[in-house]
Motif scaffolding. Structure first.
Motif, PDB file in Angstrom:
ATOM      1  N   ILE A  59     -17.495  -0.480   2.613  1.00 23.97           N
ATOM      2  CA  ILE A  59     -16.661   0.037   1.524  1.00 23.97           C
ATOM      3  C   ILE A  59     -15.741   1.134   2.033  1.00 23.97           C
ATOM      4  CG2 ILE A  59     -18.231   1.843   0.641  1.00 23.97           C
ATOM      5  CD1 ILE A  59     -17.360   0.872  -2.206  1.00 23.97           C
ATOM      6  N   THR A  60     -16.233   1.964   2.956  1.00 22.83           N
ATOM      7  CA  THR A  60     -15.375   2.984   3.562  1.00 22.83           C
ATOM      8  C   THR A  60     -14.251   2.320   4.341  1.00 22.83           C
ATOM      9  OG1 THR A  60     -17.311   4.411   3.807  1.00 22.83           O
ATOM     10  CG2 THR A  60     -15.345   5.039   5.019  1.00 22.83           C
ATOM     11  N   MET A  61     -14.597   1.279   5.090  1.00 17.76           N
ATOM     12  CA  MET A  61     -13.584   0.571   5.857  1.00 17.76           C
ATOM     13  C   MET A  61     -12.556  -0.085   4.947  1.00 17.76           C
ATOM     14  SD  MET A  61     -13.964  -2.458   8.675  1.00 17.76           S
ATOM     15  CE  MET A  61     -14.454  -3.648   7.475  1.00 17.76           C
ATOM     16  N   SER A  62     -13.003  -0.682   3.851  1.00 18.09           N
ATOM     17  CA  SER A  62     -12.065  -1.361   2.953  1.00 18.09           C
ATOM     18  C   SER A  62     -11.074  -0.369   2.349  1.00 18.09           C
ATOM     19  CB  SER A  62     -12.823  -2.106   1.848  1.00 18.09           C
ATOM     20  OG  SER A  62     -13.485  -1.210   0.993  1.00 18.09           O
ATOM     21  N   ILE A  63     -11.543   0.816   1.992  1.00 18.04           N
ATOM     22  CA  ILE A  63     -10.645   1.844   1.442  1.00 18.04           C
ATOM     23  C   ILE A  63      -9.648   2.293   2.508  1.00 18.04           C
ATOM     24  CG2 ILE A  63     -10.550   4.214   0.551  1.00 18.04           C
ATOM     25  CD1 ILE A  63     -13.326   3.631  -0.734  1.00 18.04           C
ATOM     26  N   CYS A  64     -10.139   2.506   3.728  1.00 17.36           N
ATOM     27  CA  CYS A  64      -9.251   2.908   4.821  1.00 17.36           C
ATOM     28  C   CYS A  64      -8.235   1.823   5.139  1.00 17.36           C
ATOM     29  CB  CYS A  64     -10.073   3.247   6.062  1.00 17.36           C
ATOM     30  SG  CYS A  64     -11.011   4.768   5.910  1.00 17.36           S
ATOM     31  N   LEU A  65      -8.644   0.554   5.040  1.00 21.11           N
ATOM     32  CA  LEU A  65      -7.718  -0.549   5.295  1.00 21.11           C
ATOM     33  C   LEU A  65      -6.539  -0.515   4.331  1.00 21.11           C
ATOM     34  CD1 LEU A  65     -10.123  -3.543   6.009  1.00 21.11           C
ATOM     35  CD2 LEU A  65      -8.449  -2.573   7.584  1.00 21.11           C
ATOM     36  N   PHE A  66      -6.809  -0.104   3.102  1.00 23.33           N
ATOM     37  CA  PHE A  66      -5.730  -0.024   2.112  1.00 23.33           C
ATOM     38  C   PHE A  66      -4.682   0.989   2.563  1.00 23.33           C
ATOM     39  CE2 PHE A  66      -3.669   1.563  -1.703  1.00 23.33           C
ATOM     40  CZ  PHE A  66      -3.363   0.400  -2.372  1.00 23.33           C
ATOM     41  N   PHE A  67      -5.132   2.132   3.073  1.00 23.38           N
ATOM     42  CA  PHE A  67      -4.185   3.160   3.520  1.00 23.38           C
ATOM     43  C   PHE A  67      -3.547   2.801   4.857  1.00 23.38           C
ATOM     44  CE2 PHE A  67      -6.850   5.507   0.509  1.00 23.38           C
ATOM     45  CZ  PHE A  67      -5.872   6.079  -0.277  1.00 23.38           C
ATOM     46  N   VAL A  68      -4.312   2.113   5.709  1.00 23.51           N
ATOM     47  CA  VAL A  68      -3.754   1.637   6.974  1.00 23.51           C
ATOM     48  C   VAL A  68      -2.542   0.747   6.709  1.00 23.51           C
ATOM     49  CG1 VAL A  68      -4.181   0.026   8.888  1.00 23.51           C
ATOM     50  CG2 VAL A  68      -5.821   1.840   8.395  1.00 23.51           C
ATOM     51  N   SER A  69      -2.633  -0.079   5.675  1.00 26.87           N
ATOM     52  CA  SER A  69      -1.560  -1.026   5.361  1.00 26.87           C
ATOM     53  C   SER A  69      -0.240  -0.317   5.032  1.00 26.87           C
ATOM     54  CB  SER A  69      -1.976  -1.909   4.181  1.00 26.87           C
ATOM     55  OG  SER A  69      -2.023  -1.153   2.989  1.00 26.87           O
ATOM     56  N   LEU A  70      -0.318   0.919   4.541  1.00 22.68           N
ATOM     57  CA  LEU A  70       0.895   1.650   4.170  1.00 22.68           C
ATOM     58  C   LEU A  70       1.658   2.145   5.389  1.00 22.68           C
ATOM     59  CD1 LEU A  70      -0.496   3.777   1.188  1.00 22.68           C
ATOM     60  CD2 LEU A  70       0.689   1.580   1.087  1.00 22.68           C
ATOM     61  N   PHE A  71       0.949   2.361   6.495  1.00 22.75           N
ATOM     62  CA  PHE A  71       1.565   2.964   7.673  1.00 22.75           C
ATOM     63  C   PHE A  71       1.564   2.056   8.895  1.00 22.75           C
ATOM     64  CE2 PHE A  71      -0.529   6.255   5.096  1.00 22.75           C
ATOM     65  CZ  PHE A  71       0.576   7.025   4.741  1.00 22.75           C
ATOM     66  N   ILE A  72       1.037   0.858   8.726  1.00 20.44           N
ATOM     67  CA  ILE A  72       0.830  -0.031   9.863  1.00 20.44           C
ATOM     68  C   ILE A  72       2.142  -0.429  10.556  1.00 20.44           C
ATOM     69  CG2 ILE A  72       0.934  -2.220   8.589  1.00 20.44           C
ATOM     70  CD1 ILE A  72      -1.460  -3.161  10.202  1.00 20.44           C
ATOM     71  N   SER A  73       3.249  -0.450   9.795  1.00 23.81           N
ATOM     72  CA  SER A  73       4.531  -0.869  10.376  1.00 23.81           C
ATOM     73  C   SER A  73       5.088   0.134  11.374  1.00 23.81           C
ATOM     74  CB  SER A  73       5.562  -1.107   9.258  1.00 23.81           C
ATOM     75  OG  SER A  73       5.754   0.077   8.514  1.00 23.81           O
ATOM     76  N   SER A  74       4.533   1.349  11.403  1.00 23.55           N
ATOM     77  CA  SER A  74       5.039   2.368  12.327  1.00 23.55           C
ATOM     78  C   SER A  74       4.036   2.726  13.422  1.00 23.55           C
ATOM     79  CB  SER A  74       5.410   3.641  11.548  1.00 23.55           C
ATOM     80  OG  SER A  74       4.281   4.196  10.919  1.00 23.55           O
ATOM     81  N   TRP A  75       2.910   2.007  13.485  1.00 20.41           N
ATOM     82  CA  TRP A  75       1.851   2.340  14.446  1.00 20.41           C
ATOM     83  C   TRP A  75       1.823   1.361  15.609  1.00 20.41           C
ATOM     84  CZ3 TRP A  75      -2.875   3.336  10.703  1.00 20.41           C
ATOM     85  CH2 TRP A  75      -2.672   4.564  10.044  1.00 20.41           C
ATOM     86  N   ASN A  76       1.554   1.883  16.804  1.00 15.76           N
ATOM     87  CA  ASN A  76       1.390   1.065  17.994  1.00 15.76           C
ATOM     88  C   ASN A  76       0.116   0.219  17.873  1.00 15.76           C
ATOM     89  OD1 ASN A  76       0.142   0.620  20.814  1.00 15.76           O
ATOM     90  ND2 ASN A  76       2.243   1.205  21.297  1.00 15.76           N
ATOM     91  N   ARG A  77       0.274  -1.100  17.936  1.00 16.16           N
ATOM     92  CA  ARG A  77      -0.843  -2.013  17.684  1.00 16.16           C
ATOM     93  C   ARG A  77      -1.992  -1.804  18.678  1.00 16.16           C
ATOM     94  NH1 ARG A  77       1.851  -2.541  13.288  1.00 16.16           N
ATOM     95  NH2 ARG A  77       3.204  -4.339  13.007  1.00 16.16           N
TER      96      ARG A  77
END
Length: 404
Positions: A59-77
């Motif tokens: 559940i912690t990971m799922s919540i973090c995934l939601f926020f990751v999705s907002l910034f993923i376009s600017s992060w080095n994969r």
């Protein structure tokens, strides 16, 4: 676009790296699962409380995934995936020095945060680097890695817990997977098709609207939510009947039960490939039917039939997950793939957390029959969500279900 060609040297290298990464990620995430009934016995906690060793992380990971999705376009994969694997391994090593169950849960909470850096970015990386016509096949291989990782984490935990203790089991696994994480960091090729995009409120808003309110994608999010919840419910609680009379399986023997996860290596790759060639609705319905058949078979009292039932559960689950995850990428444009993949995984792991945890109440009130009933209902709902948009379920027409 400079896509990686299937069969090329770079394809083999990327496939191996993603396979290793997903093994590390999922082995450490699910390694406590065979110990849930043991935690109930050692620390005198209820099944749903013991299952928090899995649910709290997901559940912690799922919540973090939601926020990751907002910034993923600017992060080095590559950078984010590497840090995620290394930190996850490090936390597993720290677990070896804990003897209090509730401190262990706190560490599992933080593990959910760092583990979130791998799954959605790995799926995004693959969606960007491979042609859309091949994505079902390559994501099938990624899901295969999750099957192998889930198997290794569970079986190694069972063996080393019997030989030493559950803390030592985490120490050994964390050390092994730390080495694998370092290897991943030095061998994964950098992204070729990643274009860093500055975060813009207007762009986030438009992508958010498409990916969260598109009826076809919402259907797949719900399907992933139900699939994972049903699967985790079976695996979380199957240890309770099998560790008691008349079975009395040891931790090692119970750990080897999870060898059935290896059928997911085949089913995910095979069904992922089928989803590139045939109607995804038909393929998904076949996967769900296999899953449901396996669930019902676990009602048989003979251990042999229970093992076959869990095998079919794993086969159907990984097949369905491979189809759904590739379907999300297929329906999304290039600009929306990373957010859509992240939201799919957000709901997917939310299902593991909420539905997997809720299964404990059915076990406590109705025994294993209650779990089978609960999971069957989840799969029936998943069938409807995967073949028709939510808004059209009430006007369900079976004649049109299997159109492409």
């Amino acid at each position: 676009m400079n896509y990686i060609e299937i069969g090329s040297k770079e394809y083999k290298k990327v496939s191996l790296c993603i396979l290793i990464g997903s093994i590390v990620n999922f082995a450490l995430m699910y390694s406590p699962q065979p110990l849930i009934s043991l935690y109930s016995e050692l620390y005198h906690v209820s099944p749903e409380t013991a299952s928090l060793s899995i649910s709290l992380t997901t559940i912690t990971m799922s919540i973090c995934l939601f926020f990751v999705s907002l910034f993923i376009s600017s992060w080095n994969r590559k950078l984010i995936m590497s840090f995620s694997l290394i930190l996850t391994s490090l936390l597993a090593i720290f677990t070896a020095f804990l003897s209090n169950f509730y401190l262990f849960l706190v560490l599992r909470f933080f593990e959910g945060i760092v583990v979130a850096g791998f799954p959605s970015i790995a799926m995004t990386y693959l969606n960007e680097e491979f042609s859309p016509k091949d994505i079902g096949k390559i994501l099938g291989y990624y899901v295969s890695g999750t099957a192998i990782g889930g198997f290794l984490g569970r079986i190694l935990t069972g063996i080393f817990t019997d030989l030493f203790s559950w803390q030592v089991a985490f120490l050994i696994q964390g050390s092994i997977f730390m080495l694998a994480s370092v290897w991943f960091t030095f061998n994964l090729p950098d992204s070729k098709n990643f274009n860093k995009t500055n975060i813009s409120f207007c762009r986030l808003k438009s992508v958010l609207i498409f990916t969260l309110f598109n009826s076809k994608l919402v259907n797949l999010y719900l399907t992933g939510f139900l699939l994972m919840g049903a699967y985790i419910s079976i695996l979380n609680y199957i240890g309770y009947p099998l560790s008691r009379d008349p079975y009395d399986l040891s931790q090692t023997a119970f750990g080897f039960l999870f060898v059935v996860n290896l059928v997911g290596v085949f089913s995910s790759a095979y069904f992922g490939n089928l989803s590139d060639q045939y109607s995804r609705r038909i393929i998904m319905c076949i996967a769900l039917s296999i899953f449901l058949s396996g669930t019902l078979l676990t009602l048989e009292p003979l251990l042999f039939f229970k093992i076959i039932g869990v095998s079919l559960v794993a086969f159907g689950f990984f097949a369905g997950h491979a189809v759904a995850s590739s379907w999300v990428g297929f329906l999304s444009s290039r600009r929306q793939k990373c957010q859509a993949s992240s939201y799919y995984l957000f709901f997917y792991y939310l299902g593991a957390s909420l539905l997997g945890w809720a299964g404990g109440f059915f076990l406590k009130l109705f025994g294993w029959n209650g779990i089978v009933f609960y999971v069957s209902i989840l799969l029936i709902i998943a069938f409807f969500s995967s073949v028709r948009p939510l808004s059209n379920i009430l006007s369900f027409n079976p004649v049109k279900v299997f159109s492409k």
